[in-house]
Design an enzyme around this catalytic site. Structure first.
Site, mmCIF file in Angstrom:
data_model
loop_
_atom_site.group_PDB
_atom_site.id
_atom_site.type_symbol
_atom_site.label_atom_id
_atom_site.label_comp_id
_atom_site.label_asym_id
_atom_site.label_seq_id
_atom_site.Cartn_x
_atom_site.Cartn_y
_atom_site.Cartn_z
ATOM 1 N N ASP A 104 0.832 -1.203 0.000
ATOM 2 C CA ASP A 104 0.000 0.000 0.000
ATOM 3 C C ASP A 104 0.873 1.262 0.000
ATOM 4 O O ASP A 104 2.040 1.227 0.397
ATOM 5 C CB ASP A 104 -0.895 0.028 1.247
ATOM 6 C CG ASP A 104 -1.945 -1.068 1.199
ATOM 7 O OD1 ASP A 104 -2.227 -1.581 0.105
ATOM 8 O OD2 ASP A 104 -2.478 -1.400 2.272
HETATM 9 N N1 URA Z 1 -1.481 -5.944 3.835
HETATM 10 C C1 URA Z 1 -1.945 -4.670 3.827
HETATM 11 O O1 URA Z 1 -3.004 -4.380 4.391
HETATM 12 N N2 URA Z 1 -1.232 -3.744 3.153
HETATM 13 C C2 URA Z 1 -0.041 -3.984 2.563
HETATM 14 O O2 URA Z 1 0.586 -3.088 1.995
HETATM 15 C C3 URA Z 1 0.432 -5.319 2.597
HETATM 16 C C4 URA Z 1 -0.316 -6.287 3.237
#
Ligand code: URA
Length: 244
Positions: A104
């Site tokens: 993310d």
């Molecule tokens: N899980 C999440 O919620 N975000 C990420 O970036 C990776 C795994």
């Protein structure tokens, strides 16, 4: 299994242009396979076929693999129509690389980038279950019952998550926060955040520190390095046997 791929994919993999641009070139009759014009988008080619675009014979591009410690506020993407920073801009590489899976925008840590589509597919394919280890900071004290639920699986979008491993690193009783490490064997969209949301807990910080056997040892945030050939081989082998 056939090792043929779509012509537009083969052109993109040579690094000549994007897949979409390749499709346009095909429709414009600018692409030849073994000397014959091909404008049919479903056409497939094998390793021995000779592809020409605008009368230039394409060479197979050398594959490259990078490991980066991704900073916050960067997209795991090759471009962004809203002008946000994208991870490929952090790497000094002329070839058209892309991230293997995604973290993310506000997640930090281990991300692989490559121009090798087959490698990327192997790494993210659910069947191969590559393990991924994350350090997580949470806005609550996590209870034993929550940990049990996380470990046995939580229903997201009607499907239970594959069992995870959770290890508490420490509780901050003053701030009522928890630091823990979680190991996942799948990679659904915003999976960790959504697993905790389902328990009424918010993820404050998320950092991926391991992917299969690969760690970020020696790489500070923003830093990157090329993967060594033996590391690429080992990752492919791990994916093929279903790493445990
Ligand atoms: N899980 C999440 O919620 N975000 C990420 O970036 C990776 C795994």
């Amino acid at each position: 299994m056939s090792d043929k791929i779509r012509l537009q994919k083969a052109i993109a993999e040579s690094g000549y242009c994007s897949r979409r641009k390749a499709e346009q070139l095909m429709l414009d009759n600018k692409v030849k396979v073994n000397g014959n014009i091909v404008n049919e988008l479903g056409f497939k080619v094998g390793p021995k076929d000779q592809i020409e675009v605008n009368n230039i014979l394409l060479e197979k591009e050398e594959h490259v693999y990078y490991l980066i410690n991704k900073p916050k506020q960067v997209l795991s993407s090759v471009s962004d129509d809203r002008g946000r920073e994208v991870i490929v801009d952090y790497i000094d590489e002329q070839r058209r690389i892309f991230p293997v899976g995604r973290l993310d925008y506000d997640t930090t840590g281990l991300l692989i980038l490559t121009n090798d589509g087959e490698f990327s597919n192997a790494m993210i394919h659910p069947k191969f279950e590559m393990s991924k280890v994350y350090d997580v900071v949470l806005d609550k004290i996590v209870t034993v019952s929550m940990i049990k639920q996380l470990e046995s699986g939580i229903e997201l979008d009607g499907f239970k998550t594959i069992p995870t491993r959770v290890k508490i690193r420490n509780y901050d009783k003053n701030k009522q926060m928890t630091n823990l490490t979680i190991t996942l064997r799948e990679g659904r969209n915003r999976q960790i955040k959504r697993m905790f949301e389902a328990l009424g807990v918010t993820v404050v910080r998320l950092h991926r520190k391991q992917f299969g056997f690969l760690t970020l040892d020696g790489l500070d945030i923003n830093e990157y390095r090329r993967l060594k050939p033996f590391e690429v081989k080992k990752l492919m082998q791990a994916a093929q046997v279903g790493e445990r």
